[in-house]
Design an enzyme around this catalytic site. Structure first.
Site, PDB file in Angstrom:
ATOM      1  N   ARG A   1       3.139   2.970  -6.591  1.00  0.00           N
ATOM      2  CA  ARG A   1       2.150   2.136  -7.247  1.00  0.00           C
ATOM      3  C   ARG A   1       0.894   1.793  -6.433  1.00  0.00           C
TER       4      ARG A   1
ATOM      5  N   THR B   1      -0.818  -0.292 -16.245  1.00  0.00           N
ATOM      6  CA  THR B   1      -1.839  -0.990 -15.475  1.00  0.00           C
ATOM      7  C   THR B   1      -3.130  -1.200 -16.269  1.00  0.00           C
TER       8      THR B   1
ATOM      9  N   SER C   1      -8.125   6.214  -9.522  1.00  0.00           N
ATOM     10  CA  SER C   1      -7.372   6.779  -8.391  1.00  0.00           C
ATOM     11  C   SER C   1      -6.304   7.701  -8.978  1.00  0.00           C
TER      12      SER C   1
ATOM     13  N   TYR D   1      -3.202   7.419  -8.482  1.00  0.00           N
ATOM     14  CA  TYR D   1      -2.157   6.515  -9.013  1.00  0.00           C
ATOM     15  C   TYR D   1      -2.507   6.078 -10.435  1.00  0.00           C
ATOM     16  N   HIS D   2      -3.753   5.599 -10.634  1.00  0.00           N
ATOM     17  CA  HIS D   2      -4.131   5.148 -11.982  1.00  0.00           C
ATOM     18  C   HIS D   2      -4.104   6.320 -12.974  1.00  0.00           C
TER      19      HIS D   2
ATOM     20  N   LYS E   1      -0.755   6.759 -14.449  1.00  0.00           N
ATOM     21  CA  LYS E   1      -0.465   5.796 -15.530  1.00  0.00           C
ATOM     22  C   LYS E   1      -1.159   6.215 -16.833  1.00  0.00           C
TER      23      LYS E   1
ATOM     24  N   GLN F   1      -0.654  -4.159 -16.906  1.00  0.00           N
ATOM     25  CA  GLN F   1      -0.674  -5.335 -16.035  1.00  0.00           C
ATOM     26  C   GLN F   1      -1.854  -5.318 -15.060  1.00  0.00           C
TER      27      GLN F   1
ATOM     28  N   ASN G   1      -3.329 -11.239  -2.219  1.00  0.00           N
ATOM     29  CA  ASN G   1      -2.284 -11.483  -1.219  1.00  0.00           C
ATOM     30  C   ASN G   1      -2.764 -11.086   0.171  1.00  0.00           C
ATOM     31  N   ARG G   2      -3.531 -10.002   0.261  1.00  0.00           N
ATOM     32  CA  ARG G   2      -4.099  -9.626   1.568  1.00  0.00           C
ATOM     33  C   ARG G   2      -4.996 -10.753   2.100  1.00  0.00           C
TER      34      ARG G   2
ATOM     35  N   GLU H   1     -15.778   3.474  -6.315  1.00  0.00           N
ATOM     36  CA  GLU H   1     -15.719   2.546  -7.446  1.00  0.00           C
ATOM     37  C   GLU H   1     -17.061   1.854  -7.582  1.00  0.00           C
TER      38      GLU H   1
HETATM   39  P1  NAD Z   1       7.058  -1.485  -5.671  1.00  0.00           P
HETATM   40  O1  NAD Z   1       6.706  -0.238  -4.944  1.00  0.00           O
HETATM   41  O2  NAD Z   1       7.321  -2.695  -4.844  1.00  0.00           O
HETATM   42  O3  NAD Z   1       8.319  -1.224  -6.623  1.00  0.00           O
HETATM   43  C1  NAD Z   1       8.584   0.027  -7.212  1.00  0.00           C
HETATM   44  C2  NAD Z   1      10.045   0.348  -6.938  1.00  0.00           C
HETATM   45  O4  NAD Z   1      10.356   1.614  -7.559  1.00  0.00           O
HETATM   46  C3  NAD Z   1      10.336   0.502  -5.444  1.00  0.00           C
HETATM   47  O5  NAD Z   1      11.435  -0.303  -5.078  1.00  0.00           O
HETATM   48  C4  NAD Z   1      10.635   2.004  -5.274  1.00  0.00           C
HETATM   49  O6  NAD Z   1      11.593   2.245  -4.263  1.00  0.00           O
HETATM   50  C5  NAD Z   1      11.116   2.390  -6.665  1.00  0.00           C
HETATM   51  N1  NAD Z   1      10.890   3.795  -7.028  1.00  0.00           N
HETATM   52  C6  NAD Z   1       9.729   4.517  -6.934  1.00  0.00           C
HETATM   53  N2  NAD Z   1       9.922   5.793  -7.326  1.00  0.00           N
HETATM   54  C7  NAD Z   1      11.248   5.887  -7.675  1.00  0.00           C
HETATM   55  C8  NAD Z   1      12.056   6.951  -8.143  1.00  0.00           C
HETATM   56  N3  NAD Z   1      11.571   8.181  -8.300  1.00  0.00           N
HETATM   57  N4  NAD Z   1      13.357   6.688  -8.421  1.00  0.00           N
HETATM   58  C9  NAD Z   1      13.876   5.442  -8.245  1.00  0.00           C
HETATM   59  N5  NAD Z   1      13.165   4.417  -7.782  1.00  0.00           N
HETATM   60  C10 NAD Z   1      11.850   4.626  -7.503  1.00  0.00           C
HETATM   61  O7  NAD Z   1       5.904  -1.768  -6.719  1.00  0.00           O
HETATM   62  P2  NAD Z   1       5.662  -3.043  -7.639  1.00  0.00           P
HETATM   63  O8  NAD Z   1       4.482  -3.765  -7.132  1.00  0.00           O
HETATM   64  O9  NAD Z   1       6.931  -3.767  -7.851  1.00  0.00           O
HETATM   65  O10 NAD Z   1       5.226  -2.324  -8.992  1.00  0.00           O
HETATM   66  C11 NAD Z   1       6.199  -2.041  -9.995  1.00  0.00           C
HETATM   67  C12 NAD Z   1       5.506  -1.418 -11.196  1.00  0.00           C
HETATM   68  O11 NAD Z   1       4.543  -2.336 -11.709  1.00  0.00           O
HETATM   69  C13 NAD Z   1       4.754  -0.130 -10.855  1.00  0.00           C
HETATM   70  O12 NAD Z   1       4.990   0.828 -11.834  1.00  0.00           O
HETATM   71  C14 NAD Z   1       3.304  -0.557 -10.842  1.00  0.00           C
HETATM   72  O13 NAD Z   1       2.494   0.500 -11.261  1.00  0.00           O
HETATM   73  C15 NAD Z   1       3.287  -1.708 -11.825  1.00  0.00           C
HETATM   74  N6  NAD Z   1       2.213  -2.669 -11.495  1.00  0.00           N
HETATM   75  C16 NAD Z   1       2.214  -3.328 -10.292  1.00  0.00           C
HETATM   76  C17 NAD Z   1       1.160  -4.202 -10.003  1.00  0.00           C
HETATM   77  C18 NAD Z   1       1.056  -4.949  -8.693  1.00  0.00           C
HETATM   78  O14 NAD Z   1       0.015  -5.586  -8.440  1.00  0.00           O
HETATM   79  N7  NAD Z   1       2.074  -4.911  -7.839  1.00  0.00           N
HETATM   80  C19 NAD Z   1       0.140  -4.408 -10.965  1.00  0.00           C
HETATM   81  C20 NAD Z   1       0.185  -3.696 -12.158  1.00  0.00           C
HETATM   82  C21 NAD Z   1       1.228  -2.833 -12.424  1.00  0.00           C
HETATM   83  N1  USQ Z   2     -10.312  -4.803  -2.272  1.00  0.00           N
HETATM   84  C1  USQ Z   2     -11.138  -5.425  -1.357  1.00  0.00           C
HETATM   85  N2  USQ Z   2     -10.624  -5.724  -0.148  1.00  0.00           N
HETATM   86  C2  USQ Z   2      -9.327  -5.464   0.200  1.00  0.00           C
HETATM   87  C3  USQ Z   2      -8.482  -4.841  -0.751  1.00  0.00           C
HETATM   88  C4  USQ Z   2      -9.012  -4.513  -1.980  1.00  0.00           C
HETATM   89  O1  USQ Z   2     -12.297  -5.699  -1.621  1.00  0.00           O
HETATM   90  O2  USQ Z   2      -8.935  -5.788   1.339  1.00  0.00           O
HETATM   91  C5  USQ Z   2     -10.848  -4.461  -3.601  1.00  0.00           C
HETATM   92  C6  USQ Z   2     -10.687  -2.997  -3.985  1.00  0.00           C
HETATM   93  O3  USQ Z   2     -11.741  -2.204  -3.473  1.00  0.00           O
HETATM   94  C7  USQ Z   2     -10.667  -3.100  -5.514  1.00  0.00           C
HETATM   95  C8  USQ Z   2      -9.996  -4.450  -5.774  1.00  0.00           C
HETATM   96  O4  USQ Z   2     -10.089  -5.187  -4.560  1.00  0.00           O
HETATM   97  O5  USQ Z   2     -11.949  -3.155  -6.003  1.00  0.00           O
HETATM   98  C9  USQ Z   2      -8.533  -4.369  -6.184  1.00  0.00           C
HETATM   99  O6  USQ Z   2      -7.790  -3.648  -5.211  1.00  0.00           O
HETATM  100  P1  USQ Z   2      -6.207  -3.851  -5.107  1.00  0.00           P
HETATM  101  O7  USQ Z   2      -5.707  -3.003  -3.985  1.00  0.00           O
HETATM  102  O8  USQ Z   2      -5.869  -5.303  -5.083  1.00  0.00           O
HETATM  103  O9  USQ Z   2      -5.699  -3.328  -6.530  1.00  0.00           O
HETATM  104  P2  USQ Z   2      -5.558  -1.853  -7.133  1.00  0.00           P
HETATM  105  O10 USQ Z   2      -5.849  -0.810  -6.151  1.00  0.00           O
HETATM  106  O11 USQ Z   2      -6.322  -1.831  -8.406  1.00  0.00           O
HETATM  107  O12 USQ Z   2      -4.013  -1.758  -7.472  1.00  0.00           O
HETATM  108  C10 USQ Z   2      -3.183  -2.889  -7.746  1.00  0.00           C
HETATM  109  C11 USQ Z   2      -1.729  -2.413  -7.694  1.00  0.00           C
HETATM  110  C12 USQ Z   2      -1.499  -1.396  -8.792  1.00  0.00           C
HETATM  111  C13 USQ Z   2      -1.884  -1.997 -10.118  1.00  0.00           C
HETATM  112  C14 USQ Z   2      -3.320  -2.499 -10.116  1.00  0.00           C
HETATM  113  C15 USQ Z   2      -3.654  -3.279 -11.357  1.00  0.00           C
HETATM  114  O13 USQ Z   2      -1.427  -1.878  -6.413  1.00  0.00           O
HETATM  115  O14 USQ Z   2      -0.126  -1.016  -8.800  1.00  0.00           O
HETATM  116  O15 USQ Z   2      -1.749  -1.057 -11.155  1.00  0.00           O
HETATM  117  O16 USQ Z   2      -3.475  -3.423  -9.016  1.00  0.00           O
HETATM  118  S1  USQ Z   2      -5.324  -3.035 -11.872  1.00  0.00           S
HETATM  119  O17 USQ Z   2      -6.201  -3.315 -10.720  1.00  0.00           O
HETATM  120  O18 USQ Z   2      -5.569  -3.924 -12.956  1.00  0.00           O
HETATM  121  O19 USQ Z   2      -5.432  -1.633 -12.232  1.00  0.00           O
END
Ligand code: NAD
Ligand code: USQ
Length: 403
Positions: A101, A145, A187, A189-190, A193, A216, A248-249, A332
């Protein structure tokens, strides 16, 4: 309900599994622990000391008297294992969190780009195929996402997944259509999705699978009611340049006197949601499945939108830490507006937590508690989006960024 939580060892999955178990559901976590392995590969660790999955589950049984089962399966590569687990469980619902993710990780190099697509697309497709093959009427809830929509809304409120448009045929007749909102992933990753969305659309139509896709926003915070019950249940807290998300960072950086790393001007506006609301939204989605034969139910899962600059100002205001505008390693827009509907969850009565609700302080407390685990070396975002922004190629770019 009998619920399988795929990716239940992760940041969103773990607290969700605990909540569902507390609410009386029978829960099985499936996870291949790949996020823990990637931590090792990157030389990073969660700020909070997360215990081994076995210890987590034993602690949950101790404090709640409830059992959560666990199976270690790579759902992208072990189709037979996934199908056998589903056949044995015959779940009422599957919550699918199991994907790679992190956008920066997905953009690191050829290997991580390929891994992200291979892992995420095969995970989702294997799951869909297995549900169809088993003939189950399981409700699939996927964590998608907000990023699939892109960031050029120009003031338009982004709807929940679909855009109602009118097209003209050759005879000049106007034809109404409801189409998936055009995706504009920022990206690899995106992009994964965005591809997931097409897989869902096909299987909902072809096989009448009941699917909810939760779009989300960026999740912030760390603890929930359940993860607070015992130190061994603590949720993970990523703050490194790949997996750490922006708010969180900033909170970890602030507590440790590390200037806030705003990328560029910080005009990027994004959607945010607290982890406690992630858990509540998933529960609500599980309790409100679409009927068989319906199109994929796409629900936006966000509490508010904020610019990175505003988020940094908020954290700086509380903690007094300076803001450092660093060169943006990503490709971006410098600045965008973002309005997005969250009417489904609001309509279900959810009162979502906002940044101003002082919960920042609660997160700061946990960051303070684990301050001695902070490693400043892992803070810089080192993953560059394109060859164009390699340090040295663009004047001034690369401060705080090394290859
Ligand atoms: P995370 O990496 O902490 O959790 C994902 C979990 O899935 C991990 O424990 C990993 O080991 C497991 N996993 C990955 N690939 C796997 C596979 N092939 N088989 C079995 N397990 C597998 O991430 P998260 O922050 O908990 O995100 C969970 C979901 O929510 C993701 O799909 C992410 O895209 C979505 N999401 C997260 C955020 C965010 O800000 N964290 C925001 C929007 C959407
Ligand atoms: N950013 C900064 N400084 C930092 C880190 C990030 O300015 O130190 C900026 C990035 O350039 C970006 C924004 O903050 O413009 C968001 O970055 P992010 O890393 O917080 O979020 P993103 O890469 O979009 O990904 C996270 C999750 C992903 C989820 C997504 C939701 O890791 O799993 O899908 O948030 S969303 O952003 O709505 O697509």
């Amino acid at each position: 309900m009998k619920i399988v939580v795929l990716g239940g060892d992760g940041f969103c999955g773990w607290p969700t599994a605990l909540r569902l178990s507390r609410d009386g559901h029978s829960v099985t976590i499936v996870d291949n622990l790949s996020h823990r392995r990637i931590d090792q590969e990157l030389g990073v660790q969660s700020l909070t000391p997360i215990t081994a999955i076995e210890e987590r589950l034993a602690a949950w049984q101790r404090v709640s008297g409830r059992t959560i089962a666990f199976q270690n399966i790579d759902i992208a590569r072990d189709y037979d294992g996934l199908a056998a687990m589903l056949a044995e469980q015959a779940p009422d619902a599957v919550v699918h969190f199991a994907e790679q993710r992190a956008a920066p990780y997905s953009m690191r190099n050829a290997a991580t780009k390929r891994y992200t697509i291979d892992n995420n697309i095969n995970a989702t497709h294997n799951l869909l195929v297995a549900l169809v093959d088993l003939g189950f009427d399981t409700h699939l809830v996927h964590l998608g996402t907000m990023g699939v929509y892109g960031y050029d809304g120009d003031g338009l409120e982004i709807p929940e997944g679909y855009l109602d448009v009118t097209v003209s045929n050759q005879a000049g007749q106007s034809l109404p259509r409801s189409i998936l909102y055009p995706t504009q992933p920022g990206s690899v990753y995106h992009l994964s999705k965005s591809l997931d969305q097409l897989l869902f659309q096909f299987y909902a139509r072809n096989d009448r699978l009941r699917i909810t896709d939760l779009h989300q926003g960026i999740v912030w915070g760390t603890q929930t009611e359940e993860t607070r019950l015992d130190d061994a249940l603590v949720n993970r807290f990523d703050y490194d340049g790949d997996y750490g998300t922006v708010l969180n960072r900033f909170l970890v950086q602030a507590v440790n006197g590390y200037p806030l790393t705003v990328h560029g001007s910080g005009g990027q506006t994004r959607a945010f949601i607290n982890i406690q609301d992630t858990v509540r939204c998933v529960s609500l989605a599980l309790n409100n499945p679409p009927p068989p034969g319906d199109r994929v139910r796409i629900t936006n899962q966000l509490a508010e939108t904020q610019s990175v600059r505003a988020v940094a100002a908020m954290v700086a205001g509380i903690t007094g830490v300076p803001i450092a505008n660093v060169d943006n390693p990503r490709k971006e827009g410098e600045s965008n507006t973002l309005r997005a509907s969250n009417q489904t969850f609001r309509g279900l009565g959810l009162d979502l937590i906002l940044l101003k609700d002082a919960l920042l302080n609660e997160t700061l407390e946990i960051v303070e508690r684990y301050k001695d685990r902070f490693n400043p070396e892992v803070v810089p975002a080192r993953s560059l989006w394109t060859r164009d922004n390699r340090p040295g190629l663009v004047p001034g770019l690369g401060e705080g960024i090394t290859k």
